[in-house]
Design an enzyme around this catalytic site. Structure first.
Site, PDB file in Angstrom:
ATOM      1  N   GLY A 186       0.829  -1.210   0.000  1.00 43.98           N
ATOM      2  CA  GLY A 186       0.000   0.000   0.000  1.00 43.98           C
ATOM      3  C   GLY A 186       0.860   1.256   0.000  1.00 43.98           C
ATOM      4  O   GLY A 186       0.476   2.285   0.553  1.00 43.98           O
TER       5      GLY A 186
ATOM      6  N   GLY B 135      -1.464   7.564   1.418  1.00 41.50           N
ATOM      7  CA  GLY B 135      -1.479   7.853   2.847  1.00 41.50           C
ATOM      8  C   GLY B 135      -0.162   7.606   3.570  1.00 41.50           C
ATOM      9  O   GLY B 135       0.906   8.095   3.178  1.00 41.50           O
ATOM     10  N   ILE B 136      -0.245   6.837   4.631  1.00 44.42           N
ATOM     11  CA  ILE B 136       0.906   6.595   5.509  1.00 44.42           C
ATOM     12  C   ILE B 136       1.976   5.771   4.781  1.00 44.42           C
ATOM     13  O   ILE B 136       3.177   5.986   4.950  1.00 44.42           O
ATOM     14  CB  ILE B 136       0.418   5.873   6.794  1.00 44.42           C
ATOM     15  CG1 ILE B 136      -0.571   6.769   7.552  1.00 44.42           C
ATOM     16  CG2 ILE B 136       1.586   5.505   7.692  1.00 44.42           C
ATOM     17  CD1 ILE B 136      -1.376   6.062   8.640  1.00 44.42           C
ATOM     18  N   GLY B 137       1.523   4.862   3.914  1.00 43.39           N
ATOM     19  CA  GLY B 137       2.471   4.038   3.140  1.00 43.39           C
ATOM     20  C   GLY B 137       3.280   4.883   2.171  1.00 43.39           C
ATOM     21  O   GLY B 137       4.489   4.665   1.997  1.00 43.39           O
TER      22      GLY B 137
ATOM     23  N   SER C 101      -3.284  -0.789  15.524  1.00 40.67           N
ATOM     24  CA  SER C 101      -4.189   0.357  15.594  1.00 40.67           C
ATOM     25  C   SER C 101      -4.642   0.569  17.034  1.00 40.67           C
ATOM     26  O   SER C 101      -4.749  -0.391  17.809  1.00 40.67           O
ATOM     27  CB  SER C 101      -5.409   0.076  14.717  1.00 40.67           C
ATOM     28  OG  SER C 101      -6.482   0.943  15.034  1.00 40.67           O
TER      29      SER C 101
ATOM     30  N   TYR D   8     -12.529  -4.981  12.001  1.00 40.19           N
ATOM     31  CA  TYR D   8     -11.309  -4.221  11.685  1.00 40.19           C
ATOM     32  C   TYR D   8     -10.349  -4.289  12.863  1.00 40.19           C
ATOM     33  O   TYR D   8      -9.173  -4.607  12.700  1.00 40.19           O
ATOM     34  CB  TYR D   8     -11.660  -2.759  11.373  1.00 40.19           C
ATOM     35  CG  TYR D   8     -10.437  -1.864  11.244  1.00 40.19           C
ATOM     36  CD1 TYR D   8      -9.665  -1.872  10.086  1.00 40.19           C
ATOM     37  CD2 TYR D   8     -10.035  -1.023  12.286  1.00 40.19           C
ATOM     38  CE1 TYR D   8      -8.531  -1.076   9.959  1.00 40.19           C
ATOM     39  CE2 TYR D   8      -8.907  -0.220  12.176  1.00 40.19           C
ATOM     40  CZ  TYR D   8      -8.166  -0.244  11.014  1.00 40.19           C
ATOM     41  OH  TYR D   8      -7.037   0.541  10.901  1.00 40.19           O
TER      42      TYR D   8
HETATM   43  N1  LIG Z   1      -5.101   6.538   9.141  1.00 38.93           N
HETATM   44  C1  LIG Z   1      -5.232   6.171  10.408  1.00 38.93           C
HETATM   45  O1  LIG Z   1      -5.664   6.951  11.283  1.00 38.93           O
HETATM   46  C2  LIG Z   1      -4.846   4.785  10.830  1.00 38.93           C
HETATM   47  C3  LIG Z   1      -5.001   4.435  12.184  1.00 38.93           C
HETATM   48  C4  LIG Z   1      -4.612   3.166  12.591  1.00 38.93           C
HETATM   49  C5  LIG Z   1      -4.068   2.289  11.683  1.00 38.93           C
HETATM   50  N2  LIG Z   1      -3.942   2.668  10.374  1.00 38.93           N
HETATM   51  C6  LIG Z   1      -3.352   1.689   9.443  1.00 38.93           C
HETATM   52  O2  LIG Z   1      -2.406   2.329   8.618  1.00 38.93           O
HETATM   53  C7  LIG Z   1      -2.276   1.606   7.394  1.00 38.93           C
HETATM   54  C8  LIG Z   1      -2.264   2.570   6.217  1.00 38.93           C
HETATM   55  O3  LIG Z   1      -3.537   3.181   6.115  1.00 38.93           O
HETATM   56  P1  LIG Z   1      -3.736   4.686   5.596  1.00 38.93           P
HETATM   57  O4  LIG Z   1      -4.370   5.430   6.722  1.00 38.93           O
HETATM   58  O5  LIG Z   1      -2.498   5.222   4.987  1.00 38.93           O
HETATM   59  O6  LIG Z   1      -4.894   4.468   4.498  1.00 38.93           O
HETATM   60  P2  LIG Z   1      -4.887   4.562   2.898  1.00 38.93           P
HETATM   61  O7  LIG Z   1      -4.385   5.886   2.465  1.00 38.93           O
HETATM   62  O8  LIG Z   1      -6.260   4.177   2.482  1.00 38.93           O
HETATM   63  O9  LIG Z   1      -3.856   3.447   2.460  1.00 38.93           O
HETATM   64  C9  LIG Z   1      -4.214   2.086   2.472  1.00 38.93           C
HETATM   65  C10 LIG Z   1      -3.401   1.384   1.414  1.00 38.93           C
HETATM   66  O10 LIG Z   1      -3.745  -0.013   1.420  1.00 38.93           O
HETATM   67  C11 LIG Z   1      -3.955  -0.412   0.085  1.00 38.93           C
HETATM   68  N3  LIG Z   1      -4.808  -1.596  -0.029  1.00 38.93           N
HETATM   69  C12 LIG Z   1      -6.097  -1.735   0.332  1.00 38.93           C
HETATM   70  N4  LIG Z   1      -6.545  -2.960  -0.014  1.00 38.93           N
HETATM   71  C13 LIG Z   1      -5.515  -3.612  -0.596  1.00 38.93           C
HETATM   72  C14 LIG Z   1      -5.361  -4.885  -1.183  1.00 38.93           C
HETATM   73  N5  LIG Z   1      -6.367  -5.759  -1.275  1.00 38.93           N
HETATM   74  N6  LIG Z   1      -4.139  -5.231  -1.683  1.00 38.93           N
HETATM   75  C15 LIG Z   1      -3.116  -4.364  -1.638  1.00 38.93           C
HETATM   76  N7  LIG Z   1      -3.210  -3.122  -1.124  1.00 38.93           N
HETATM   77  C16 LIG Z   1      -4.404  -2.748  -0.610  1.00 38.93           C
HETATM   78  C17 LIG Z   1      -4.616   0.792  -0.554  1.00 38.93           C
HETATM   79  O11 LIG Z   1      -4.603   0.685  -1.967  1.00 38.93           O
HETATM   80  P3  LIG Z   1      -5.587   1.608  -2.880  1.00 38.93           P
HETATM   81  O12 LIG Z   1      -4.981   2.975  -2.895  1.00 38.93           O
HETATM   82  O13 LIG Z   1      -5.570   0.931  -4.196  1.00 38.93           O
HETATM   83  O14 LIG Z   1      -6.938   1.602  -2.204  1.00 38.93           O
HETATM   84  C18 LIG Z   1      -3.705   1.880  -0.012  1.00 38.93           C
HETATM   85  O15 LIG Z   1      -2.517   1.934  -0.735  1.00 38.93           O
HETATM   86  C19 LIG Z   1      -3.432   0.593   7.395  1.00 38.93           C
HETATM   87  O16 LIG Z   1      -2.933  -0.664   7.774  1.00 38.93           O
HETATM   88  C20 LIG Z   1      -4.356   1.102   8.468  1.00 38.93           C
HETATM   89  O17 LIG Z   1      -5.124   0.059   9.067  1.00 38.93           O
HETATM   90  C21 LIG Z   1      -4.314   3.878   9.921  1.00 38.93           C
END
Ligand SMILES: NC(=O)c1ccc[n+]([C@@H]2O[C@H](COP(=O)([O-])OP(=O)(O)OC[C@H]3O[C@@H](n4cnc5c(N)ncnc54)[C@H](OP(=O)(O)O)[C@@H]3O)[C@@H](O)[C@H]2O)c1
Length: 307
Positions: A22, A26-28, A151, A178
């Site tokens: 990912g 976002g964070i990735g 999380s 989740y």
């Molecule tokens: N943001 C927060 O406040 C928060 C809090 C706690 C934990 N987290 C964790 O942080 C991590 C990153 O999340 P984020 O906040 O940066 O959200 P994000 O911007 O939505 O990034 C999520 C990434 O995961 C990818 N993804 C989703 N389904 C997938 C699949 N089937 N195969 C491969 N890649 C897939 C998405 O791809 P697409 O772009 O194609 O959708 C996107 O690149 C996650 O594990 C999340 O649970 C986030």
């Protein structure tokens, strides 16, 4: 930890190969930017190649000498996970940093291609399979690290992984699912470290959580998170995706990491702040539950870890 750790403390990562699942969003994406800035070879493991190439272009625009690659990985399909690991092996000989970052939150009720609840399948099982399929490369790379994303939603939560054994089971409370999927990632990180240590393997496994950051993940899920008000409030209470990447970057690069830690922001309720080591995972970890989850995961994914 008393000092405020920032990404400026990341050392020279020349020669290190890093996978960020990912890594396009976002964070990735913030994690990938920081790794590339410090000369790591970065592989964006993404389900949508167009989005991956757009992200790679962004990184190269900021750091023209960045060594960035885009490889297809759909964590909701174990065959895709297998194909990713084969393609990665054809192209790279080592793996220093594996960041199991990709995730979904409250998607519409659905299952992965292999019939598992989507959040458990993507957030946890896909990463379990991916790590297992790359294990030999990880083990043979000196000071290699596997970083798993937890999380706050999983804090103080009782592990209820049994409900995932019925692969076709329908979700009733998707937020709870989740949180359980994230708790499974946190258990996995500790269990993997335990297994490394038991075999005198030098690789390290670390769990972390990013606090709260208003990223795209909140825009894809249920209506609740789609409201403008909720998104605005997330922005106010949370931190930037750049800061949210710090716990990951700390876990992946900080020299003092021993393995088995849980890293998260040091602010009130862990919502924002600088990375620090947290005790909460040690407090809620149950050894036999973790071992059972491991055995179950090998069965569900068909991936047996060969240490
Ligand atoms: N943001 C927060 O406040 C928060 C809090 C706690 C934990 N987290 C964790 O942080 C991590 C990153 O999340 P984020 O906040 O940066 O959200 P994000 O911007 O939505 O990034 C999520 C990434 O995961 C990818 N993804 C989703 N389904 C997938 C699949 N089937 N195969 C491969 N890649 C897939 C998405 O791809 P697409 O772009 O194609 O959708 C996107 O690149 C996650 O594990 C999340 O649970 C986030």
């Amino acid at each position: 930890m008393t000092r405020e750790w920032t990404k400026r403390e990341i050392g020279d990562l020349t020669g290190k190969v890093a996978i960020v699942t990912g890594g396009n969003s976002g964070i990735g994406l913030e994690t990938s930017l920081a790794l590339a800035e410090n000369y790591a070879t970065v592989i964006l493991a993404v389900r949508n190649l167009n989005k991956g190439h757009e992200a790679a272009d962004k990184i190269k625009k900021e750091f023209p000498n960045a060594d960035v690659h885009v490889l297809k990985l759909d964590l909701s399909d174990l065959q895709s996970v297998k194909e990713f690991s084969e393609e990665f092996r054809r192209k790279f000989r080592s793996l220093s940093i594996l960041i199991n970052n990709a995730g979904v939150l409250k998607p519409p009720k659905s299952q992965t291609k292999d019939g598992y609840e989507t959040q458990f399948g993507v957030n946890y099982l896909g990463h379990f399979a991916l790590t297992g399929l790359l294990l030999d490369l990880i083990i043979k790379t000196p000071d290699s690290r596997v970083v798993s994303l937890g999380s706050i939603s999983a804090h103080n939560l009782k592990a209820e992984f049994k409900e995932f054994t019925g692969s076709k089971k329908k979700s009733s409370n998707t937020m709870k699912k989740y949180a359980q999927s994230k708790l499974a990632c946190m258990y996995f990180a500790k269990e993997l470290q335990h297994r490394f240590r038991a075999r005198n393997i030098d690789s390290k496994s670390i769990a972390c959580h990013p606090g709260i950051a208003q990223t795209y993940i909140f825009g894809k899920g249920s209506h609740k998170f789609k409201t403008r008000l909720t998104r605005a409030s997330l922005k106010v209470i949370g931190q930037s995706a750049e800061m949210a990447a710090y716990p990951i970057l700390y876990a992946a690069t900080e020299y003092s990491i021993r393995g088995g830690e849980y890293i998260g922001p040091d602010g009130k309720k862990g919502i924002k702040g600088f990375p620090t080591e947290l005790e909460i995972l040690n407090e809620q970890f149950v050894e036999n539950v973790s071992n059972n989850l491991w055995v179950l995961s090998e069965k569900l994914t068909g991936v047996t870890y060969k240490f």
